[in-house]
Design a protein around this motif. Structure first.
Motif, short mmCIF file in Angstrom:
data_model
loop_
_atom_site.label_atom_id
_atom_site.label_comp_id
_atom_site.label_asym_id
_atom_site.label_seq_id
_atom_site.Cartn_x
_atom_site.Cartn_y
_atom_site.Cartn_z
N GLU A 115 0.69 -1.21 0.06
CA GLU A 115 -0.13 0.09 0.05
C GLU A 115 0.87 0.97 -0.10
O GLU A 115 1.73 1.33 0.74
CB GLU A 115 -0.94 -0.02 1.11
N SER A 116 0.59 2.23 -0.70
CA SER A 116 1.39 3.49 -0.96
C SER A 116 0.49 4.49 -1.64
O SER A 116 -0.44 4.32 -2.22
CB SER A 116 2.50 3.14 -1.85
N SER A 117 0.65 5.70 -1.04
CA SER A 117 -0.14 7.02 -1.48
C SER A 117 0.79 7.70 -2.35
O SER A 117 0.27 8.66 -2.88
CB SER A 117 -0.36 7.71 -0.22
N GLU A 118 1.85 7.23 -2.75
CA GLU A 118 2.58 7.96 -3.89
C GLU A 118 2.01 7.88 -4.95
O GLU A 118 1.48 6.74 -5.38
CB GLU A 118 4.00 7.53 -3.86
N PRO A 119 2.10 8.81 -5.98
CA PRO A 119 1.45 9.01 -7.27
C PRO A 119 2.18 7.87 -8.13
O PRO A 119 3.44 7.47 -8.08
CB PRO A 119 1.33 10.23 -7.79
N ALA A 120 1.48 7.25 -9.17
CA ALA A 120 2.32 6.51 -10.00
C ALA A 120 3.23 7.01 -10.98
O ALA A 120 3.28 8.41 -11.10
CB ALA A 120 1.24 5.89 -11.00
N GLU A 121 4.44 6.19 -11.01
CA GLU A 121 5.70 6.93 -11.82
C GLU A 121 5.38 7.13 -13.23
O GLU A 121 4.50 6.57 -13.81
CB GLU A 121 6.73 6.02 -11.72
N PRO A 122 5.82 8.45 -13.76
CA PRO A 122 5.64 8.77 -15.09
C PRO A 122 6.20 7.76 -16.01
O PRO A 122 7.21 7.17 -15.95
CB PRO A 122 6.26 10.24 -15.32
N THR A 123 5.53 7.61 -17.28
CA THR A 123 5.93 6.73 -18.26
C THR A 123 7.47 7.40 -18.75
O THR A 123 7.74 8.55 -19.26
CB THR A 123 5.01 6.85 -19.56
N PRO A 124 8.45 6.67 -18.76
CA PRO A 124 9.81 6.96 -19.24
C PRO A 124 9.90 6.85 -20.47
O PRO A 124 10.72 6.11 -21.15
CB PRO A 124 10.79 5.86 -18.53
N TRP A 125 9.50 7.86 -21.32
CA TRP A 125 9.52 8.02 -22.79
C TRP A 125 10.85 7.90 -23.12
O TRP A 125 11.19 7.49 -24.44
CB TRP A 125 8.54 9.07 -23.18
#
Length: 205
Positions: A115-125
């Motif tokens: 469980e984590s409240s951190e936002p999802a990591e952005p896509t490493p385009w």
């Protein structure tokens, strides 16, 4: 109820008065698209097994993971536990039906949810596209070199080699397309094959 793979098709087996009976998922009240997803997974599993990969290979692991996810969805829709027989390792798992509408847990002993409240990591385009371009270049050069080398003997031999190569890597590429890291490699492989075929077509004109 047990989820199995037989002859490239997914079947659900259960006991009734006549004994063990196997049914097509399409005949059961499953959610939208679930029956098709089960058959698609079964076809990929059958293709992976025909290539005789090691049980702990990447393609086999993806088949196992996808099968567990689908077994969880079947348990949720049917409201009953579903046994899942892994077509790669032969191991059997039991997925319990969700309680009070909760999502069915995936029966992976080494995949404890965090469980984590951190936002999802952005896509490493940037990094991802770099990997894709590199893979596309390597695959394109390899396919063109192989085809031109065999083409000196006969174009039918080059065509056969292309069919065998593409057919062999297709199951792994199809499964890797949704894996966060490996999807970039899959994109590159597909682009490389298409570029190689385009270059070979130009040489014939």
């Amino acid at each position: 109820m047990e989820l199995r793979v037989q002859g490239g098709r997914a079947v659900l087996a259960g006991d009734d008065d006549a004994g063990v009976r196997e049914v097509d998922p399409h005949t059961l009240p499953l959610g939208a698209g679930l029956a098709e997803a089960l058959h698609e997974w079964a076809k990929v599993a059958e293709a992976v097994l025909r290539t005789d990969p090691p049980p702990d290979g990447a393609a086999g692991a993806l088949v196992t993971r996808r099968g567990r996810q689908l077994a969880g969805r079947v348990a949720a829709d049917m409201g009953a536990p579903v046994a899942y027989t892994d077509p790669v390792t032969g191991e059997q798992y039991v997925v319990e039906a969700p309680v009070n509408g909760a999502a069915a847990p995936e029966p992976a002993p080494d995949a404890a949810p965090a469980e984590s409240s951190e936002p999802a990591e952005p896509t490493p385009w940037g990094t991802g596209l770099t990997v894709s371009v590199f893979c596309a270049a390597v695959v394109a050069v390899m396919v063109v070199t192989l085809s031109l080398g065999l083409g000196e003997t006969g174009w039918w031999l080059a065509l056969l080699a292309n069919v065998l190569v593409v057919g062999g890597i297709s199951p792994s590429v199809w499964l890797a397309r949704t894996v966060p890291v490996w999807r970039w490699v899959a994109y590159g492989v597909v682009a490389g094959v298409l570029l190689a075929w385009f270059a070979l077509l130009l040489t014939l004109l």
